[in-house]
Design an enzyme around this catalytic site. Structure first.
Site, mmCIF file in Angstrom:
data_model
loop_
_atom_site.group_PDB
_atom_site.id
_atom_site.type_symbol
_atom_site.label_atom_id
_atom_site.label_comp_id
_atom_site.label_asym_id
_atom_site.label_seq_id
_atom_site.Cartn_x
_atom_site.Cartn_y
_atom_site.Cartn_z
ATOM 1 N N LYS A 1 0.823 -1.201 0.000
ATOM 2 C CA LYS A 1 0.000 0.000 0.000
ATOM 3 C C LYS A 1 0.866 1.265 0.000
ATOM 4 O O LYS A 1 0.643 2.185 -0.787
ATOM 5 C CB LYS A 1 -0.926 0.013 1.212
ATOM 6 C CG LYS A 1 -1.952 1.145 1.174
ATOM 7 C CD LYS A 1 -2.763 1.221 2.434
ATOM 8 C CE LYS A 1 -2.021 2.013 3.488
ATOM 9 N NZ LYS A 1 -2.823 2.301 4.687
ATOM 10 N N ASP B 1 -6.730 1.351 0.946
ATOM 11 C CA ASP B 1 -6.750 1.436 2.404
ATOM 12 C C ASP B 1 -8.149 1.064 2.888
ATOM 13 O O ASP B 1 -8.983 0.591 2.114
ATOM 14 C CB ASP B 1 -6.340 2.844 2.865
ATOM 15 C CG ASP B 1 -7.396 3.900 2.547
ATOM 16 O OD1 ASP B 1 -8.335 3.607 1.769
ATOM 17 O OD2 ASP B 1 -7.287 5.016 3.089
#
Length: 211
Positions: free
Chosen positions: A120, A138
């Site tokens: 991420k 997220d």
């Protein structure tokens, strides 16, 4: 959800916010990398408060090393998990100095090899610092993608792969920011603000809330 509906959703989000940006404050790829690393399980507001004091003193890998691990801890102690984050950022800076000439590598494999940097974080840095069409998923993006039925998946990797597949090229660089902001301020976790949502008529969430 069909392709036509997805394109209409993305078009409305783009029209509403043509040049979306991260809410993390940064002025270089290195500052962004540090800020994103610190933001895990913390708010952007909290990270910005800490980095507003840290970056004027140390905003390069060598600057952080000169500050020392204890010095770094003092600057970020208001952020959750600050001990482990300080260790990761410090080790990250050592690697950047030793292996990358103090520059943030524009390379996924090299980024993910840095302490505290997962997929991420690498996606955010590649997208926001270097303009890659990567999509970092997220909790906000995961929720919005599943709730609206835009790109459903049982985990963040599955949602990321689905988004990569269904988002047309022209929207890919910015879609990550649009979905985060939408999840943060409109399609919120506890009670989505459906009544003031600009894509309410396109969203396939069954339990819409009047607000």
């Amino acid at each position: 959800m069909n392709k036509q509906k997805r394109i209409e959703i993305l078009t409305r989000l783009r029209d509403d916010n043509p040049h979306p940006e991260t809410e993390l404050e940064y002025s270089s790829p290195f500052e962004l990398l540090v800020a994103v690393t610190l933001s895990a399980q913390a708010t952007d507001v909290g990270v910005n408060k800490a980095t507003r004091k840290l970056f004027p003193v140390a905003n390069t890998p060598q600057g952080i090393l000169d500050l020392g691990l204890e010095g770094l801890r003092d600057y970020i102690k208001t952020i959750g998990l600050f001990n482990s984050k300080a260790n990761n950022v410090y080790k990250m800076c050592q690697i950047l100095v030793e292996r990358h000439g103090s520059e943030v590598p524009e390379n996924r494999e090299a980024l993910e090899a840095l302490p505290g940097v997962g997929r991420k974080t690498a996606n955010v840095v590649l997208n926001t610092a270097f303009g890659w069409p990567t999509i970092a998923v997220d909790t906000h993006i995961f929720r919005v993608s599943n709730r609206t039925k835009f790109a459903m998946g049982k985990d963040v990797v599955e949602v990321e792969k689905k988004l990569e597949k269904v988002v047309p090229k022209e929207f890919k660089v910015d879609v990550h920011h649009w979905l985060i902001l939408h999840g943060r301020y409109v399609c919120t976790a506890r009670k989505p603000k459906c009544g003031s949502c600009l894509i309410e008529d396109l969203c396939e969430f069954k339990d819409k809330v009047d607000s």
